[in-house]
Structure formats: C-alpha cells, structure tokens
Design a protein around this motif. Structure first.
Motif, PDB file in Angstrom:
ATOM      1  N   LYS A  21      -4.810  -1.649  -9.739  1.00 16.84           N
ATOM      2  CA  LYS A  21      -4.994  -1.289  -8.335  1.00 16.84           C
ATOM      3  C   LYS A  21      -4.363   0.061  -8.028  1.00 16.84           C
ATOM      4  CE  LYS A  21      -2.148  -2.380  -5.113  1.00 16.84           C
ATOM      5  NZ  LYS A  21      -1.285  -3.048  -4.099  1.00 16.84           N
TER       6      LYS A  21
ATOM      7  N   ILE B 122      -6.886   3.098  -7.069  1.00 14.25           N
ATOM      8  CA  ILE B 122      -6.926   3.498  -5.666  1.00 14.25           C
ATOM      9  C   ILE B 122      -6.369   4.902  -5.481  1.00 14.25           C
ATOM     10  CG2 ILE B 122      -6.083   2.950  -3.356  1.00 14.25           C
ATOM     11  CD1 ILE B 122      -8.183   1.010  -4.400  1.00 14.25           C
TER      12      ILE B 122
ATOM     13  N   SER C  96       0.814  -1.217   0.000  1.00 10.61           N
ATOM     14  CA  SER C  96       0.000   0.000   0.000  1.00 10.61           C
ATOM     15  C   SER C  96       0.849   1.270   0.000  1.00 10.61           C
ATOM     16  CB  SER C  96      -0.935   0.013   1.217  1.00 10.61           C
ATOM     17  OG  SER C  96      -1.843  -1.068   1.164  1.00 10.61           O
TER      18      SER C  96
ATOM     19  N   PHE D 214      -8.644  -4.795  -2.620  1.00 12.45           N
ATOM     20  CA  PHE D 214      -8.497  -5.139  -4.030  1.00 12.45           C
ATOM     21  C   PHE D 214      -7.642  -6.390  -4.212  1.00 12.45           C
ATOM     22  CE2 PHE D 214      -6.422  -4.984  -8.128  1.00 12.45           C
ATOM     23  CZ  PHE D 214      -7.424  -4.588  -8.999  1.00 12.45           C
ATOM     24  N   ALA D 215      -6.556  -6.476  -3.433  1.00  5.83           N
ATOM     25  CA  ALA D 215      -5.612  -7.583  -3.599  1.00  5.83           C
ATOM     26  C   ALA D 215      -5.944  -8.783  -2.725  1.00  5.83           C
ATOM     27  CB  ALA D 215      -4.196  -7.104  -3.275  1.00  5.83           C
TER      28      ALA D 215
ATOM     29  N   ALA E 136      -6.854  -0.604  -1.206  1.00 11.46           N
ATOM     30  CA  ALA E 136      -5.788  -1.340  -1.883  1.00 11.46           C
ATOM     31  C   ALA E 136      -5.671  -2.757  -1.344  1.00 11.46           C
ATOM     32  CB  ALA E 136      -4.466  -0.594  -1.731  1.00 11.46           C
TER      33      ALA E 136
END
Length: 445
Positions: free
Chosen positions: A216, A220, A65, A355-356, A352
């Motif tokens: 991402k 983000i 991040s 998302f992952a 973030a």
C-alpha cells in the motif's frame, strides 16, 4: 504553521533506529547480565506483550495515511518482534535451555541491527518525499517514482527489507527468530509450549500484514498519477541525502547476503553475557555463504546468495521473455485510454483508505472504524441539491482508550486526593517524617 525542514527527518530516523531500543538494552543488561537469570513468568509476559504490540502496530499501519505515522506504527510492530525474541530468550533461560536461548538472543540482536538500518532508510526516504511535496498525507502523493527515481528505489529496498523479503536483511533476522521459537515448541511443559505456538502464529500473521502495508505505502506514494501539485513538481533531494540513503540500502543488502557470517558475531556477543553460561552456538560458520542452524528439529539452512542469484535469474528471464518472445514482432501504438467518455483523472485512482478497507472491515472489532458525513445544501428548503459533502474516516486508538486515558484519570484522582495532606502545617509535616522514620526502622528489623 511552519512546515518542518529536511533536517528534521534524520532525527526521526535516529529516534526509531536507536532511541526506542534503549529500554531493550536496559532489560538485556539488567536481567541477563547483572542478575544472570530471569523468572519464567517475566519471559511469558514479554512474549504476550510483544505479540500484542506486533499485531496492533501492523494493524494501525494498515489504516494510516500519514506516512510518518505509518512508519512510527511500523516501529511499534518491530519492537513487538524484538520483544518476542527477548521474551523467548527469557523463557528458555528460565527453563535452563541456554543453547536455544543463545540463538533467540542472537536473532533479537540481529533484528535490532536490521531494524536500525532499514527503518532509518525508510524515514530518510519518506522525509525526502515530504520535503518535496510539502505534505505527509499519502492521499496527495502518486506518480513520484518518475520525479524522484532514486528516492523511490531506496524506499523500495527499505520496504522489501521491512517486509522480510529475501535476500534482504529483514528476512534473515526473522527467519532466525522463527528457528528459536521452533526450539521452544519442544519444551515438555504444555503451557510454555502453547505460549511459543501462539507467539509463532502472531509473528507469522504480522509478517503477512506487513507485506500488505508496504505494498500500500509504495503503490499509493510512488505509482499511478500525481494527485496534487506538490507531487507533480517533486524532485530528488540533494546528493548528500541521496548518498546516505544509498549507503543504507547497500548495507541492507549486505547484511542479508552475508547473514551467514554476521549472525555468529551476535552469538559471540551473547556468549560473553552471564545468563548463557558459556553455551555453545547453534549456528555453523562452515560456509560464509549460508546461514545454518542446528537444533532439536534438525538442521536448517538458508542462503542469501542463493536467493539473490535465483531472483536475479528470474528477473532476467522475464525481461528476455517479454522483450524477445512476446514483443519481438509486435508493433506498439500509444493512445489515450477510453473510459466510456469520462476523462481519466487522479481521483479515479485507488486511495490508501480504499486499499485497506477490506482488512479494516475484517478487524473492525479491534480498530472500531467510524465515518462522519457532513453535507451542506444551497437552500435550507431544498434537501436535494448539495453544495458540498465532507466524509471523515477515523479509527479508534485503543492505546489511548484502554491504557493511557485510564492511567491519566487514575493519576489525576490520586493527585487530587494527595493534595489534601498538604495543609501547610509544619507540625503535620514533622509527624509525616516521624511516621516514615518509624516504618523504615520497623522494616529494617
């Protein structure tokens, strides 16, 4: 803690674009130019190390991040790609396939140049965002595209190039590298052929994950609503940095569109290196508008101009269709989004980490994610009314756990034992010198 100024971010661009490649230059000069040959096992080792570096680098990009750490891990991934190209070059030179080796070497140099351009662009763009928001945490960004449009556009170009999206330069160097790996699959030795197949698979897998990383990162950082005061008050940097980012973005486009004329330049550099022994190039310069590679698997051609014109046509068609077909006779009414009575806010945006999350769970055997929860209560007797909750999500760094930490422990152990030979007695030191001299004379004989 004094936050770094904007002048510190070009240093990161220089480190990633130039400094980390000095080791690659050393290996090229030492093995290919000075020695003129290389052992097969050394090339296979580079292919394996490059594949591991590319995969681990992109996996750590997915879970990161901190935007600067993410770009640093992306550099690890790109160095892995460069090592795959250099390893295939060493293997092909070792088995005396010097013409495909020249193609692999040219692709490696091409990707080195491309990475220097698009990664410098990404670091400068990220530096502008960091200086405007006073944070490197992507979770506190959002909505920056409206406040920093030029930075967002230039970062988008760098992200597309790093993701190997045509017609930008990153696509063409990786495409050429794939062509050189395909040449290695025609090797008679089944072991070497298997290594090339695995390296190709690792490169394909890495390319797909890189696209997810920058989807991402851009989404983000620049889209949705601002999630902090710094993001809400962000603005583009000075014109000097904007011009620099714009120049790098233009170079990224030109290196891709004119790749048919640029890659032969790197082949000419390779033809002057001792290891290739006057090998003929595999690329054709009959047309500067297309990159053509001929080899054992036939003739393959790709054109940056065709990609550019095709994508531009699709883009213009979508704009025309949406504007004059879908919205031509419709009235647009702007109103607030209703969410069952709940007021919409930045906390409802995807993060973030969120998302992952699915990809982290897929690779949890490698990444080893851990979650630590701390809850504080109003009253020690009451376990139902909490005053605050803290969730800490962390990923195990396997480089530290399995490489650097064991190496440090081993060196500490050796150092502690080596201290015992320094007793302060000069007679013992003279004895050491005598033993070393006798051993040197014995080896010389």
């Amino acid at each position: 803690y004094k936050y770094p100024s904007l002048s510190s971010h070009p240093t990161s661009a220089l480190m990633s674009g130039v400094m980390i490649k000095t080791g690659i230059y050393m290996m090229i000069r030492l093995f290919l130019d000075i020695f003129g040959s290389v052992s097969l096992w050394w090339g296979i080792a580079l292919l394996v190390v490059g594949s591991i570096s590319a995969l681990l680098g992109v996996l750590y990009c997915l879970v990161e991040s901190d935007i600067k750490k993410l770009l640093a891990y992306s550099s690890i991934e790109n160095i892995g790609i460069i090592l795959i190209g250099l390893g295939s070059t060493f293997v092909l030179v070792a088995i005396d396939m010097r013409v495909p080796a020249l193609l692999a070497f040219s692709a490696t140099l091409f990707h080195i140049a491309n990475h220097a351009v698009f990664k410098s662009l990404l670091f400068l763009s990220a530096g502008a965002v960091i200086s405007a928001t006073k944070t490197r945490n992507m979770e506190e960004y959002g909505g920056i595209i409206k406040r920093m449009p030029y930075t967002a556009a230039f970062f988008f170009v760098g992200a597309l190039s790093a993701s190997a999206i045509p017609p930008l330069n990153g696509f063409f160097s990786e495409w050429t590298l794939f062509q050189s790996l395909f040449q290695g699959m025609f090797v008679a030795d089944s072991v070497v052929k298997g290594i090339f197949v695995l390296a190709t698979g690792a490169l394909v897998f890495t390319s797909g994950l890189v696209l997810a990383v920058f989807v991402k990162t851009f989404g983000i950082t620049f889209l949705a609503r601002p999630r902090s005061v710094g993001a809400d008050h962000a603005k583009d940097p000075s014109s000097f940095l904007t011009i620099g980012m714009g120049a790098l973005a233009i170079i990224s486009v030109l290196l891709g569109v004119f790749s048919g004329s640029i890659l032969p330049f790197f082949e000419k550099i390779g033809m002057g290196i001792r290891a290739f022994g006057g090998a003929l190039p595999m690329t054709s310069t009959s047309s500067p508008w297309a990159l053509t590679v001929s080899g054992a698997n036939g003739v393959n051609m790709v054109s940056g101009w065709v990609f550019a014109l095709f994508l531009m046509s699709i883009f213009l068609f979508i704009i025309f269709f949406v504007r004059f077909v879908i919205y031509d006779k419709q009235k647009v009414k702007m109103t607030e989004t209703w969410d069952c009575g709940v007021e919409l806010g930045p906390r409802m945006e995807i993060s973030a980490t969120g998302f992952a999350r699915s990809l982290i769970l897929v690779f949890r055997g490698i990444l080893r994610p851990s979650i630590q929860q701390d809850v504080e209560y109003h009253d020690a007797k009451s376990r139902y009314l909490s005053s605050s909750k803290t969730v800490v999500f962390s990923i195990q760094n396997i480089y530290n756990v399995y490489l650097y930490h064991p190496a440090r422990m081993f060196l500490d152990m050796i150092s502690v034992r080596a201290k015992k030979i320094q007793g302060g007695n000069i007679n013992v030191y003279i004895l050491y010198i005598l033993v070393a001299l006798v051993m040197t004379l014995f080896l010389a004989l």
